[in-house]
Motif scaffolding. Structure first.
Motif, PDB file in Angstrom:
ATOM      1  N   UNK A  26       0.838  -1.194   0.000  1.00  0.00           N
ATOM      2  CA  UNK A  26       0.000   0.000   0.000  1.00  0.00           C
ATOM      3  C   UNK A  26       0.877   1.249   0.000  1.00  0.00           C
ATOM      4  N   UNK A  27       0.601   2.150  -0.937  1.00  0.00           N
ATOM      5  CA  UNK A  27       1.386   3.384  -1.041  1.00  0.00           C
ATOM      6  C   UNK A  27       0.849   4.409  -0.037  1.00  0.00           C
ATOM      7  N   UNK A  28       1.709   5.043   0.763  1.00  0.00           N
ATOM      8  CA  UNK A  28       1.229   5.998   1.783  1.00  0.00           C
ATOM      9  C   UNK A  28       0.745   7.331   1.222  1.00  0.00           C
ATOM     10  N   UNK A  29       1.121   7.670  -0.023  1.00  0.00           N
ATOM     11  CA  UNK A  29       0.709   8.917  -0.684  1.00  0.00           C
ATOM     12  C   UNK A  29       1.138  10.166   0.085  1.00  0.00           C
ATOM     13  N   UNK A  30       2.217  10.047   0.839  1.00  0.00           N
ATOM     14  CA  UNK A  30       2.649  11.179   1.671  1.00  0.00           C
ATOM     15  C   UNK A  30       3.046  12.393   0.835  1.00  0.00           C
ATOM     16  N   UNK A  31       3.586  12.168  -0.364  1.00  0.00           N
ATOM     17  CA  UNK A  31       4.034  13.292  -1.183  1.00  0.00           C
ATOM     18  C   UNK A  31       2.883  14.123  -1.734  1.00  0.00           C
ATOM     19  N   UNK A  32       1.658  13.599  -1.659  1.00  0.00           N
ATOM     20  CA  UNK A  32       0.497  14.339  -2.161  1.00  0.00           C
ATOM     21  C   UNK A  32      -0.166  15.193  -1.088  1.00  0.00           C
ATOM     22  N   UNK A  33       0.096  14.913   0.169  1.00  0.00           N
ATOM     23  CA  UNK A  33      -0.651  15.554   1.250  1.00  0.00           C
ATOM     24  C   UNK A  33      -0.281  17.021   1.453  1.00  0.00           C
ATOM     25  N   UNK A  34       0.920  17.411   1.055  1.00  0.00           N
ATOM     26  CA  UNK A  34       1.324  18.801   1.250  1.00  0.00           C
ATOM     27  C   UNK A  34       1.219  19.651   0.007  1.00  0.00           C
TER      28      UNK A  34
END
Length: 255
Positions: free
Chosen positions: A69-77
């Protein structure tokens, strides 16, 4: 993300889809590094997987490609979220990220909305058009739907322009007219019916928007007027203008 042996680097697993709002939700999985990995399994039904003995135990061994599962952290900011392309060429579709939610188990849930969809073309009564125009218009609208779901924005604008050229040409009684000429004939007809008005209405204005967008897509016009390239929002505008013209004329015919 890179591909490995034909496997996509990112995969979207759809968990729900609303065909009315064209919204879907799902989870993004990313290809794990150092692929393929060795896995030990016990599957007596798989005679094609060899057993390998070890100290005190034996198991079948295979090499498989795995995802996490990809955390998608780079999209949150990010203030302006990017568009998402789903599917494989040439059958791809474009989606806009609406939200990224974290579920109770920590898994991020991605919400997408279709940017351009098949529902943009209304169901119309083709009987209002001449017999010569009916077949041409049906083919043109099929091309619009294909472009709206598979091709670049400029193709969508051009196909909308083709369809509207048939519509306004048929209203003028001459299918050889281009869109600009057809709109001009339509305005002249309106002025004849109402001499005190300029002949413009929302039908002509929506048609003219598509005509202008088509002209903007030409390299010489873009350079001459220093305009930006035709983008997804322009394609959506062209589709909405086509929808408006078709719906308004259909409503007139039904009265």
């Amino acid at each position: 993300m890179r591909e490995y042996d034909g496997y996509d680097g990112l995969v979207f697993k759809e968990e729900s889809f609303d065909p009315i709002t064209r919204v879907k939700r799902g989870t993004v999985y990313s290809l794990e590094e150092s692929q393929p990995k060795q896995w030990w399994v016990q599957d007596s039904a798989r005679k094609d997987i060899e057993y390998h003995a070890n100290v005190g135990w034996a198991a079948q061994s295979l090499f498989a490609t795995s995802y996490r599962i990809h955390p998608l952290t780079q999209l949150r900011g990010i203030t302006k979220l990017p568009q998402v392309t789903l599917g494989s060429k040439p059958h791809t579709s474009l989606w806009k990220i609406i939200a990224i939610e974290t579920q109770f188990d920590g898994k991020p849930l991605l919400t997408l909305k279709s940017i351009r969809s098949l529902g943009v073309i209304p169901n119309i009564n083709f009987e209002q058009y001449s017999s010569d125009a009916q077949a041409k218009l049906k083919t043109a609208l099929e091309s619009v739907e294909m472009a709206a779901n598979r091709f670049v924005p400029l193709d969508t604008v051009d196909r909308c322009r083709d369809a509207l050229s048939i519509v306004f040409g048929d209203l003028a009684g001459n299918l050889t007219l281009d869109l600009g000429q057809g709109i001009k004939k339509y305005i002249e007809k309106n002025k004849t019916a109402s001499p005190n008005r300029d002949g413009q209405d929302l039908i002509s204005k929506n048609g003219d928007i598509v005509r202008s967008l088509h002209a903007r897509g030409k390299p010489n016009e873009s350079h001459k007027n220093n305009t930006r390239p035709v983008d997804e929002e322009d394609a959506s505008l062209a589709l909405n203008c086509l929808w408006f013209v078709l719906t308004e004329l259909d409503d007139r015919y039904a009265r």
